[in-house]
Design a protein around this motif. Sequence first.
Motif, short mmCIF file in Angstrom:
data_model
loop_
_atom_site.label_atom_id
_atom_site.label_comp_id
_atom_site.label_asym_id
_atom_site.label_seq_id
_atom_site.Cartn_x
_atom_site.Cartn_y
_atom_site.Cartn_z
N LYS A 22 20.67 40.93 40.25
CA LYS A 22 19.72 40.59 38.71
C LYS A 22 20.68 40.63 37.67
CE LYS A 22 15.98 43.49 40.65
NZ LYS A 22 15.12 44.51 40.68
N TRP A 23 21.79 40.78 37.79
CA TRP A 23 22.80 40.87 36.61
C TRP A 23 23.31 39.40 36.56
CZ3 TRP A 23 25.69 45.99 37.91
CH2 TRP A 23 24.64 46.86 37.61
N GLN A 24 23.30 38.60 35.60
CA GLN A 24 23.83 37.32 35.34
C GLN A 24 24.59 37.01 34.00
OE1 GLN A 24 23.66 35.24 37.89
NE2 GLN A 24 22.22 36.73 39.20
N PRO A 25 25.49 38.05 33.68
CA PRO A 25 26.28 37.77 32.37
C PRO A 25 27.33 36.63 32.76
CG PRO A 25 27.31 39.29 33.82
CD PRO A 25 26.13 39.03 34.53
N GLU A 26 27.61 36.16 31.39
CA GLU A 26 28.64 34.92 31.39
C GLU A 26 30.15 35.71 31.89
OE1 GLU A 26 28.20 31.79 30.30
OE2 GLU A 26 26.02 32.40 30.44
N LEU A 27 30.92 34.70 32.06
CA LEU A 27 32.01 34.97 32.71
C LEU A 27 32.90 35.70 31.36
CD1 LEU A 27 34.22 34.86 34.83
CD2 LEU A 27 35.06 32.71 34.03
N SER A 28 33.44 37.06 31.82
CA SER A 28 34.40 37.49 30.79
C SER A 28 35.81 37.22 30.93
CB SER A 28 34.35 38.98 30.90
OG SER A 28 32.77 39.58 30.74
N GLY A 29 36.20 36.72 32.10
CA GLY A 29 37.75 36.06 32.19
C GLY A 29 38.00 36.67 33.83
N ASP A 30 39.39 36.54 33.93
CA ASP A 30 40.00 37.16 35.09
C ASP A 30 40.69 38.58 34.74
OD1 ASP A 30 39.64 34.87 36.38
OD2 ASP A 30 41.52 33.88 35.21
N ILE A 31 40.51 39.30 35.92
CA ILE A 31 41.23 40.72 35.75
C ILE A 31 41.99 40.77 36.67
CG2 ILE A 31 39.24 41.82 37.29
CD1 ILE A 31 39.61 44.32 35.36
N ASP A 32 43.19 41.47 36.28
CA ASP A 32 44.36 41.69 37.24
C ASP A 32 43.82 42.47 38.52
OD1 ASP A 32 46.75 41.49 38.59
OD2 ASP A 32 48.07 42.27 37.12
N ILE A 33 43.10 42.32 39.19
CA ILE A 33 42.77 42.97 40.48
C ILE A 33 42.70 42.05 41.59
CG2 ILE A 33 41.18 44.21 41.81
CD1 ILE A 33 40.04 45.34 39.08
N ARG A 34 43.53 42.57 42.57
CA ARG A 34 43.90 41.73 44.02
C ARG A 34 43.35 42.48 45.22
NH1 ARG A 34 48.70 41.39 46.98
NH2 ARG A 34 49.54 42.48 45.02
N LEU A 35 42.36 41.93 45.92
CA LEU A 35 42.11 42.58 47.13
C LEU A 35 42.82 41.95 48.32
CD1 LEU A 35 39.61 42.76 45.04
CD2 LEU A 35 38.17 43.00 46.86
N CYS A 36 43.77 42.85 48.86
CA CYS A 36 44.53 42.39 49.83
C CYS A 36 43.93 42.46 51.22
CB CYS A 36 45.85 43.54 49.97
SG CYS A 36 46.74 43.78 48.58
N ALA A 37 44.51 41.47 52.05
CA ALA A 37 44.18 41.44 53.34
C ALA A 37 43.90 42.82 54.15
CB ALA A 37 44.66 40.33 54.13
N ASP A 38 44.89 43.62 53.92
CA ASP A 38 44.79 44.70 54.62
C ASP A 38 43.62 45.96 54.21
OD1 ASP A 38 46.27 45.80 52.30
OD2 ASP A 38 48.05 46.30 53.14
N GLY A 39 42.97 45.67 53.01
CA GLY A 39 41.95 46.60 52.57
C GLY A 39 42.46 47.15 51.10
N ARG A 40 43.57 47.10 50.97
CA ARG A 40 44.08 47.60 49.57
C ARG A 40 43.72 46.84 48.32
NH1 ARG A 40 49.72 47.39 49.08
NH2 ARG A 40 49.61 45.42 50.36
N TRP A 41 43.15 47.63 47.51
CA TRP A 41 42.96 47.08 45.98
C TRP A 41 44.25 47.20 45.05
CZ3 TRP A 41 37.71 46.19 43.75
CH2 TRP A 41 36.71 45.71 45.02
#
Length: 182
Positions: A22-41
């Motif tokens: 239900k939430w449709q905000p505008e893009l705030s930008g990119d955040i330096d978070i990467r979700l790794c293939a092994d499950g780590r954030w």
Amino acid sequence: MSNLEQLEKLLKDQRGQPPIEKWQPELSGDIDIRLCADGRWIHEGGEIKRHELVKLFASILRREEDGEYYLVTPVEKWRVQVEDLPLLVVDFEVAEADQSGAQRIVVKTNVDSWFELGENHPLKVEADKNTDEPRPAVLTRHGLWARINRASFYRLVELAEQDGEELVLRTSGGVFSLGRLS
């Protein structure tokens, strides 16, 4: 408590998920978070080690029609990077469904969410383009797929049966191909 009752409890314990659809905000930008293939954030080069924090972020994560992944709140939307798929299936439980004997299979992700294999949460297996190794995944919620870890996939293969030239997994929610037999 029977195995079937335990599965029902696992699925019901997930109520209270944020209504991010239900939430449709505008893009705030990119955040330096990467979700790794092994499950780590990874945030700003360091691993987020607090499991509860990863679970919180995962509860507001969605994939949109542009193929990108976003952390979404009612007023912000931040794009994150995903190496493979954002979640991992790390375990599953099996129970008999009813008199038909069809098995119910409920998978558990690395963020402690449970999903029953079926029409809403199908299992798909694609072959890796380079190695031809199976790459199994389950659709969870909000357009997010979870990669099935090797140990869980091998256990699912043990439950499967041969159907012509394919190996198939039959559940109360459907029939899923695990791949062609060689």
